[in-house]
Design an enzyme around this catalytic site. Sequence first.
Site, short mmCIF file in Angstrom:
data_model
loop_
_atom_site.label_atom_id
_atom_site.label_comp_id
_atom_site.label_asym_id
_atom_site.label_seq_id
_atom_site.Cartn_x
_atom_site.Cartn_y
_atom_site.Cartn_z
N HIS A 149 67.66 47.48 5.65
CA HIS A 149 67.04 47.57 6.98
C HIS A 149 66.77 48.98 7.48
O HIS A 149 66.26 49.13 8.58
CB HIS A 149 67.91 46.82 8.00
CG HIS A 149 69.32 47.33 8.11
ND1 HIS A 149 70.18 46.90 9.09
CD2 HIS A 149 70.02 48.24 7.38
CE1 HIS A 149 71.36 47.49 8.96
NE2 HIS A 149 71.27 48.32 7.92
N HIS A 150 67.16 50.01 6.72
CA HIS A 150 66.95 51.38 7.21
C HIS A 150 65.62 51.99 6.77
O HIS A 150 65.19 53.00 7.34
CB HIS A 150 68.07 52.30 6.73
CG HIS A 150 69.41 51.97 7.30
ND1 HIS A 150 69.64 51.86 8.66
CD2 HIS A 150 70.61 51.74 6.70
CE1 HIS A 150 70.92 51.56 8.87
NE2 HIS A 150 71.52 51.48 7.69
N ALA A 151 64.98 51.43 5.75
CA ALA A 151 63.73 52.03 5.26
C ALA A 151 62.68 52.02 6.36
O ALA A 151 62.49 51.03 7.06
CB ALA A 151 63.22 51.28 4.04
N HIS A 162 73.10 50.22 12.68
CA HIS A 162 71.95 49.77 13.45
C HIS A 162 70.78 49.41 12.53
O HIS A 162 70.46 50.15 11.60
CB HIS A 162 71.53 50.88 14.42
CG HIS A 162 70.31 50.57 15.21
ND1 HIS A 162 69.29 51.49 15.42
CD2 HIS A 162 69.94 49.44 15.87
CE1 HIS A 162 68.35 50.93 16.16
NE2 HIS A 162 68.72 49.70 16.45
N ASP A 170 67.74 49.96 12.32
CA ASP A 170 66.73 50.84 12.91
C ASP A 170 65.33 50.65 12.32
O ASP A 170 64.34 50.68 13.04
CB ASP A 170 67.15 52.30 12.80
CG ASP A 170 67.45 52.75 11.37
OD1 ASP A 170 67.69 51.89 10.49
OD2 ASP A 170 67.48 53.98 11.14
#
Length: 391
Positions: A132-134, A172, A174
């Site tokens: 989920h950070h990419a 998070h 993000d």
Amino acid sequence: MSGRAQLMWDEAVTGYDFGSGHPMDPVRLALTMRLVEAYELDRGPLEVVAARPAGDSTLRLVHREDYIGAVRRASADPAAADLSYGLGTADDPAFAGMHEASALIAGQSVGAAEAVWRGDAAHAVNFAGGLHHAMPGGAAGFCIYNDAALAVARLLELGAERVAYVDVDVHHGDGVQVAFWDDPRVLTISLHEHPRTLFPQTGWPEETGGEGAEGSAVNVALPAGTGDEGWLRAFHAVVPELLGAFGPQVIVTQHGADTHFEDPLAHLAVSLDAQRAVAEACHDLAHRYADGRWVALGGGGYAVVDVVPRSWTHLAAIAADRPIEPASMVPESWRHEVFRRTRQLAPQRMTDGRTPQWRDFVEDGYDPADRLDQAVLATRRAVFPAHGLLP
């Protein structure tokens, strides 16, 4: 809609390998699949499906074309990785075949979304996903392609008008928030350790969505040290009411196992049993608010033997409507496999021995001096009015 659940799996996803010593050890994926097999979930309860890798046109639903090109070049020649795209860093080392492995993981999450939307499966799980950070134009936080955002984007492309994304990873979510910041069709909810104490230092309650999409981003920033009771209290104080108001047609959830008290990279104190309870809650919420349409992804988790395989096997079993009794003994064949691969002793049971309980935020009241309750109040005050709810 089919009553069956799908488990998206291709052994080649274990090629997503940043190298020796990196926390994101692909053995966590292999051991999870072996535990799923040891419980025979793949022999009836779950239909195991290998989707195709995401092609460039799919990747471009979220990622910039120049970034995809940079990943391809680094994949072919890791020594030439372009640091300006977040590639070749300590968090995201370049490795041969990086594009192919990342696109394969993304393809499994997109395939899961397609199966659920088209009614081929009631629920679909890709525990290799949840990266989920990419960002649209860069790698970050062990994540090359954002399969979670791609799954949501594919649902929108197929005609979904309201998609809810619920992220319970310790970090998070993000990249997913950024991808849909200005899109009122997507509700992103993230429960995570407070940005003061953990990467990526975002996910403040005041982050609530862009112009025209106010209230579409929801962030619950939990104090370091939060355990089962507080974690579950925060989840139930925020997620069900918002889903009820939003009315999603499908729910995508991310189940990073790094909230666990044994995880080496974060500071929450959640048990395997509470993680299982949230997976059950997400399953129930999908049936209550989204006609059962549920896409469940993995995420972080760096206690790769003791925690991750058990947590995600529980997730898969819940999706298959074949929940595993927490007190059950872990199959001996799997414990042997763990020792063969890692020379570590495997856990004995599918539980940490906890019975998670929490007090309801609304019915039981709250303490404005309590740090956990302050976090919940901050989120409710920031976004509930945008959904017609009382803070």
